[in-house]
Design a protein around this motif. Structure first.
Motif, PDB file in Angstrom:
ATOM      1  N   LEU A  90       0.885  -1.189  -0.061  1.00 52.00           N
ATOM      2  CA  LEU A  90       0.042   0.018  -0.094  1.00 52.00           C
ATOM      3  C   LEU A  90       0.848   1.135   0.096  1.00 52.00           C
ATOM      4  CD1 LEU A  90      -2.941   1.058   0.316  1.00 52.00           C
ATOM      5  CD2 LEU A  90      -2.558   1.087   2.702  1.00 52.00           C
ATOM      6  N   MET A  91       1.920   1.130   0.787  1.00 50.15           N
ATOM      7  CA  MET A  91       2.894   2.473   0.861  1.00 50.15           C
ATOM      8  C   MET A  91       3.629   2.658  -0.671  1.00 50.15           C
ATOM      9  SD  MET A  91       2.401   3.868   3.658  1.00 50.15           S
ATOM     10  CE  MET A  91       3.797   4.797   3.976  1.00 50.15           C
ATOM     11  N   ILE A  92       4.041   1.291  -1.184  1.00 54.63           N
ATOM     12  CA  ILE A  92       4.634   1.379  -2.495  1.00 54.63           C
ATOM     13  C   ILE A  92       3.690   1.915  -3.662  1.00 54.63           C
ATOM     14  CG2 ILE A  92       5.912   0.121  -4.308  1.00 54.63           C
ATOM     15  CD1 ILE A  92       7.004  -1.635  -1.969  1.00 54.63           C
ATOM     16  N   ILE A  93       2.720   1.412  -3.636  1.00 55.39           N
ATOM     17  CA  ILE A  93       1.696   1.789  -4.338  1.00 55.39           C
ATOM     18  C   ILE A  93       1.131   3.237  -4.511  1.00 55.39           C
ATOM     19  CG2 ILE A  93      -0.774   1.147  -5.444  1.00 55.39           C
ATOM     20  CD1 ILE A  93      -0.200  -1.503  -5.153  1.00 55.39           C
ATOM     21  N   GLY A  94       0.972   3.560  -3.025  1.00 55.28           N
ATOM     22  CA  GLY A  94       0.559   4.894  -2.770  1.00 55.28           C
ATOM     23  C   GLY A  94       1.175   6.029  -3.012  1.00 55.28           C
TER      24      GLY A  94
ATOM     25  N   THR B 168      -0.017  14.243  -8.053  1.00 54.44           N
ATOM     26  CA  THR B 168       0.572  15.435  -7.658  1.00 54.44           C
ATOM     27  C   THR B 168       1.273  16.093  -9.015  1.00 54.44           C
ATOM     28  OG1 THR B 168       2.695  14.734  -6.793  1.00 54.44           O
ATOM     29  CG2 THR B 168       1.057  15.025  -5.434  1.00 54.44           C
ATOM     30  N   ARG B 169       1.841  15.069  -9.728  1.00 52.82           N
ATOM     31  CA  ARG B 169       2.515  15.772 -11.206  1.00 52.82           C
ATOM     32  C   ARG B 169       1.518  16.225 -12.097  1.00 52.82           C
ATOM     33  NH1 ARG B 169       5.198  16.396  -7.818  1.00 52.82           N
ATOM     34  NH2 ARG B 169       7.402  15.718  -7.672  1.00 52.82           N
ATOM     35  N   LEU B 170       0.449  15.232 -12.004  1.00 48.78           N
ATOM     36  CA  LEU B 170      -0.512  15.560 -13.130  1.00 48.78           C
ATOM     37  C   LEU B 170      -1.346  16.829 -12.829  1.00 48.78           C
ATOM     38  CD1 LEU B 170      -2.122  14.398 -15.708  1.00 48.78           C
ATOM     39  CD2 LEU B 170      -3.557  13.337 -14.013  1.00 48.78           C
ATOM     40  N   MET B 171      -1.613  16.912 -11.405  1.00 47.59           N
ATOM     41  CA  MET B 171      -2.271  18.101 -10.902  1.00 47.59           C
ATOM     42  C   MET B 171      -1.469  19.288 -10.700  1.00 47.59           C
ATOM     43  SD  MET B 171      -5.276  17.167 -11.183  1.00 47.59           S
ATOM     44  CE  MET B 171      -6.328  18.407  -9.970  1.00 47.59           C
ATOM     45  N   ARG B 172      -0.047  19.285 -11.031  1.00 46.09           N
ATOM     46  CA  ARG B 172       0.832  20.291 -10.845  1.00 46.09           C
ATOM     47  C   ARG B 172       0.866  20.779  -9.632  1.00 46.09           C
ATOM     48  NH1 ARG B 172      -0.773  22.060 -16.461  1.00 46.09           N
ATOM     49  NH2 ARG B 172       0.718  21.254 -17.692  1.00 46.09           N
ATOM     50  N   LEU B 173       1.087  20.118  -8.224  1.00 44.43           N
ATOM     51  CA  LEU B 173       1.031  20.155  -7.232  1.00 44.43           C
ATOM     52  C   LEU B 173       2.432  19.876  -6.450  1.00 44.43           C
ATOM     53  CD1 LEU B 173      -0.613  21.008  -4.416  1.00 44.43           C
ATOM     54  CD2 LEU B 173      -1.267  18.798  -4.231  1.00 44.43           C
ATOM     55  N   GLU B 174       3.084  20.903  -6.118  1.00 42.18           N
ATOM     56  CA  GLU B 174       4.607  20.726  -5.354  1.00 42.18           C
ATOM     57  C   GLU B 174       4.147  20.186  -3.980  1.00 42.18           C
ATOM     58  OE1 GLU B 174       7.304  20.532  -6.908  1.00 42.18           O
ATOM     59  OE2 GLU B 174       6.296  20.700  -8.836  1.00 42.18           O
ATOM     60  N   THR B 175       4.483  19.162  -3.581  1.00 42.66           N
ATOM     61  CA  THR B 175       4.335  18.635  -2.132  1.00 42.66           C
ATOM     62  C   THR B 175       5.585  17.606  -1.550  1.00 42.66           C
ATOM     63  OG1 THR B 175       3.137  16.586  -2.834  1.00 42.66           O
ATOM     64  CG2 THR B 175       1.879  18.389  -2.140  1.00 42.66           C
ATOM     65  N   ASP B 176       5.747  17.737  -0.600  1.00 40.93           N
ATOM     66  CA  ASP B 176       7.116  16.872   0.248  1.00 40.93           C
ATOM     67  C   ASP B 176       6.476  15.515   0.023  1.00 40.93           C
ATOM     68  OD1 ASP B 176       5.269  16.931   2.051  1.00 40.93           O
ATOM     69  OD2 ASP B 176       6.595  17.102   3.594  1.00 40.93           O
ATOM     70  N   VAL B 177       7.622  14.646   0.061  1.00 40.96           N
ATOM     71  CA  VAL B 177       7.344  13.087  -0.034  1.00 40.96           C
ATOM     72  C   VAL B 177       6.551  12.467   1.006  1.00 40.96           C
ATOM     73  CG1 VAL B 177       8.755  10.814   0.256  1.00 40.96           C
ATOM     74  CG2 VAL B 177       9.910  12.815  -0.795  1.00 40.96           C
ATOM     75  N   PRO B 178       6.476  12.841   2.305  1.00 36.89           N
ATOM     76  CA  PRO B 178       5.333  12.169   3.201  1.00 36.89           C
ATOM     77  C   PRO B 178       4.018  12.799   2.703  1.00 36.89           C
ATOM     78  CG  PRO B 178       6.945  13.003   4.617  1.00 36.89           C
ATOM     79  CD  PRO B 178       7.181  13.555   3.162  1.00 36.89           C
ATOM     80  N   THR B 179       3.820  13.903   2.341  1.00 32.07           N
ATOM     81  CA  THR B 179       2.371  14.559   1.909  1.00 32.07           C
ATOM     82  C   THR B 179       2.006  13.609   0.373  1.00 32.07           C
ATOM     83  OG1 THR B 179       2.784  16.470   2.758  1.00 32.07           O
ATOM     84  CG2 THR B 179       1.009  16.412   1.278  1.00 32.07           C
TER      85      THR B 179
ATOM     86  N   VAL C 159      -2.191   7.219  -0.666  1.00 27.73           N
ATOM     87  CA  VAL C 159      -2.375   5.941   0.207  1.00 27.73           C
ATOM     88  C   VAL C 159      -3.961   6.358   0.548  1.00 27.73           C
ATOM     89  CG1 VAL C 159      -2.514   5.111   2.615  1.00 27.73           C
ATOM     90  CG2 VAL C 159      -0.470   5.193   1.320  1.00 27.73           C
ATOM     91  N   PHE C 160      -4.296   7.553   0.643  1.00 30.90           N
ATOM     92  CA  PHE C 160      -5.790   8.031   1.106  1.00 30.90           C
ATOM     93  C   PHE C 160      -6.564   7.974  -0.307  1.00 30.90           C
ATOM     94  CE2 PHE C 160      -3.846  10.018   5.017  1.00 30.90           C
ATOM     95  CZ  PHE C 160      -4.664   8.943   5.938  1.00 30.90           C
ATOM     96  N   GLY C 161      -5.923   8.255  -1.526  1.00 30.32           N
ATOM     97  CA  GLY C 161      -6.387   8.249  -2.874  1.00 30.32           C
ATOM     98  C   GLY C 161      -6.884   6.738  -3.049  1.00 30.32           C
ATOM     99  N   ALA C 162      -5.966   5.702  -2.911  1.00 26.03           N
ATOM    100  CA  ALA C 162      -6.246   4.609  -3.111  1.00 26.03           C
ATOM    101  C   ALA C 162      -7.196   3.826  -2.242  1.00 26.03           C
ATOM    102  CB  ALA C 162      -4.846   3.637  -2.775  1.00 26.03           C
ATOM    103  N   LEU C 163      -7.480   4.351  -0.885  1.00 25.43           N
ATOM    104  CA  LEU C 163      -8.551   3.837   0.038  1.00 25.43           C
ATOM    105  C   LEU C 163      -9.868   4.244  -0.541  1.00 25.43           C
ATOM    106  CD1 LEU C 163      -6.890   4.295   3.581  1.00 25.43           C
ATOM    107  CD2 LEU C 163      -7.151   2.112   2.166  1.00 25.43           C
ATOM    108  N   ILE C 164     -10.039   5.594  -0.887  1.00 21.68           N
ATOM    109  CA  ILE C 164     -11.022   6.120  -1.463  1.00 21.68           C
ATOM    110  C   ILE C 164     -11.460   5.691  -2.620  1.00 21.68           C
ATOM    111  CG2 ILE C 164     -12.056   8.373  -2.405  1.00 21.68           C
ATOM    112  CD1 ILE C 164     -10.260   9.845   0.006  1.00 21.68           C
ATOM    113  N   GLY C 165     -10.643   5.519  -3.637  1.00 17.99           N
ATOM    114  CA  GLY C 165     -10.758   5.044  -4.866  1.00 17.99           C
ATOM    115  C   GLY C 165     -11.375   3.393  -4.891  1.00 17.99           C
ATOM    116  N   GLY C 166     -10.765   2.566  -3.995  1.00 19.56           N
ATOM    117  CA  GLY C 166     -10.989   1.310  -3.740  1.00 19.56           C
ATOM    118  C   GLY C 166     -12.424   1.073  -3.214  1.00 19.56           C
TER     119      GLY C 166
END
Length: 77
Positions: free
Chosen positions: A6-10, A18-29, A35-42
């Motif tokens: 889950l961590m790797i896929i997340g 984040t690249r598609l939406m042009r959002l600059e974030t740090d690694v944990p974010t 991860v949360f997107g995978a949970l919601i999408g699933g």
């Protein structure tokens, strides 16, 4: 093991999102977004399949029939 997958896929999904939406974030974010997107999408996918099971089967059968007709017209005739 499922936690690490889950961590790797997340991380990968978060990076792409984040690249598609042009959002600059740090690694944990980025990982958290993935991860949360995978949970919601699933959850949404499971709900749609449960609600639209018969319709999804019909769509799959229809697409399969279209593919079979295309193969027949392309390679057999």
């Amino acid at each position: 093991m499922p936690f690490f997958m889950l961590m790797i896929i997340g991380a990968a999904a978060g990076f792409l999102a984040t690249r598609l939406m042009r959002l600059e974030t740090d690694v944990p974010t980025t990982v958290a977004i993935g991860v949360f997107g995978a949970l919601i999408g699933g959850f949404i996918l499971r709900a749609l399949v449960a609600m639209l099971g018969a319709v999804a089967g019909f769509v799959g059968a229809f697409l399969g029939a279209l593919a079979l007709i295309w193969l027949w017209k392309t390679y057999i005739r």
